[in-house]
Design an enzyme around this catalytic site. Sequence first.
Site, mmCIF file in Angstrom:
data_model
loop_
_atom_site.group_PDB
_atom_site.id
_atom_site.type_symbol
_atom_site.label_atom_id
_atom_site.label_comp_id
_atom_site.label_asym_id
_atom_site.label_seq_id
_atom_site.Cartn_x
_atom_site.Cartn_y
_atom_site.Cartn_z
ATOM 1 N N SER A 170 0.376 -1.324 0.270
ATOM 2 C CA SER A 170 0.318 0.017 0.047
ATOM 3 C C SER A 170 0.671 1.364 0.121
ATOM 4 O O SER A 170 1.573 1.486 -0.936
ATOM 5 C CB SER A 170 -0.751 -0.333 1.271
ATOM 6 O OG SER A 170 -1.795 0.741 1.497
ATOM 7 N N ASP A 206 -10.116 -4.574 -4.347
ATOM 8 C CA ASP A 206 -9.220 -3.508 -4.126
ATOM 9 C C ASP A 206 -9.863 -2.471 -5.157
ATOM 10 O O ASP A 206 -9.311 -2.329 -5.906
ATOM 11 C CB ASP A 206 -8.002 -3.543 -3.604
ATOM 12 C CG ASP A 206 -6.720 -2.904 -3.361
ATOM 13 O OD1 ASP A 206 -7.620 -1.490 -2.611
ATOM 14 O OD2 ASP A 206 -5.712 -2.834 -3.745
ATOM 15 N N HIS A 239 -7.510 -5.849 -0.455
ATOM 16 C CA HIS A 239 -6.223 -4.861 0.635
ATOM 17 C C HIS A 239 -5.888 -5.342 1.852
ATOM 18 O O HIS A 239 -7.210 -5.680 2.112
ATOM 19 C CB HIS A 239 -6.421 -3.381 0.541
ATOM 20 C CG HIS A 239 -5.787 -2.732 0.528
ATOM 21 N ND1 HIS A 239 -5.122 -2.455 -0.700
ATOM 22 C CD2 HIS A 239 -4.961 -2.205 1.879
ATOM 23 C CE1 HIS A 239 -4.320 -1.172 0.090
ATOM 24 N NE2 HIS A 239 -3.881 -1.039 0.686
#
Length: 324
Positions: free
Chosen positions: A169, A263, A293
């Site tokens: 991320s 995601d 995610h």
Amino acid sequence: MISTIEAMAEHDDVDPEIRSFIAALNHGYGQFSDFDALPLPERRAAAETVRERWRAGGPVMAETSETIIAGCRARVHYPHAPAGAAPLPALLYIHGGGWTMFSIDTHDRLMREYAARAGIVVIGIDYSLSPEARYPVALNEVVAAFRALRRDAATLGIDPAAIAIGGDSAGANLSVAACLALRAADDVLPAAMLLNYGAFDPAETASYARFDGPAYMLTIAEMDRFWGNYVADPAARADPLVAPLQADLTGLPTAFLAIAECDILADANLTMAARLQAAGVAVEAQFYRGATHSFLEAVSVSSLADRALDDAARWLAARLGVAA
């Protein structure tokens, strides 16, 4: 090469084991009254508590040491002792959390999994979090940490020519941005990039609308807050060091991308894989159907996360020259 990716269909949904992981996390956060309204220090502490279960267990290291690297608290995991005097390849792992949350504690198991599966040293740093420390503070710390690892490689028992960088991320964002900054400085680049469901650009795409909401882990509102925490001036979000998808990617290290289907960031990751390849960068992009995610953190309950970690570990070992 980029794996063949079929178009996402409206009926696709979350893998059952990943769904149980999301349900458990949502239940954990639900134990805190109005979690989103808590002051940020309390939210961070609550997140550490909720994620404690998911960082427990997993591989046992031959040695783990705590130190300071580039002014940041750091943890170094050794899966086994070096063979004789031979230094080991290494991975500098940058944790996710929207530049705002989490730590080397929340991501400790993930780092140990990479260390054990790839047979490499994994180093994590607690870079400065936003909004207290906005861009470019964390980026500068990551760049400084990579340079410190090369400088102090002999002391750490690692090979200065075989240090990869990676993260999930926001950590994937910082990994690519660090490579761009090192390239601009005409400095040595990492040997490889490991990029897990990265936040590469603030633009909202079709995957934002398709996978928004708590059923899919990361929401649009959360991501908007994270970008706002990291960069105060919205105009600065077009800076390639903030949004690496806007950068000239020529000359960057070979990359592995773990892309989660369910995601909001899926489209940006698919585009990053394509643009890296178009820039002449050797890319392996794996698209994990039913993944959300943060799905790698579910490895204790998820065969999909287990497979994804094996995929990345095999790639890292090959790129870093780990002996079979």
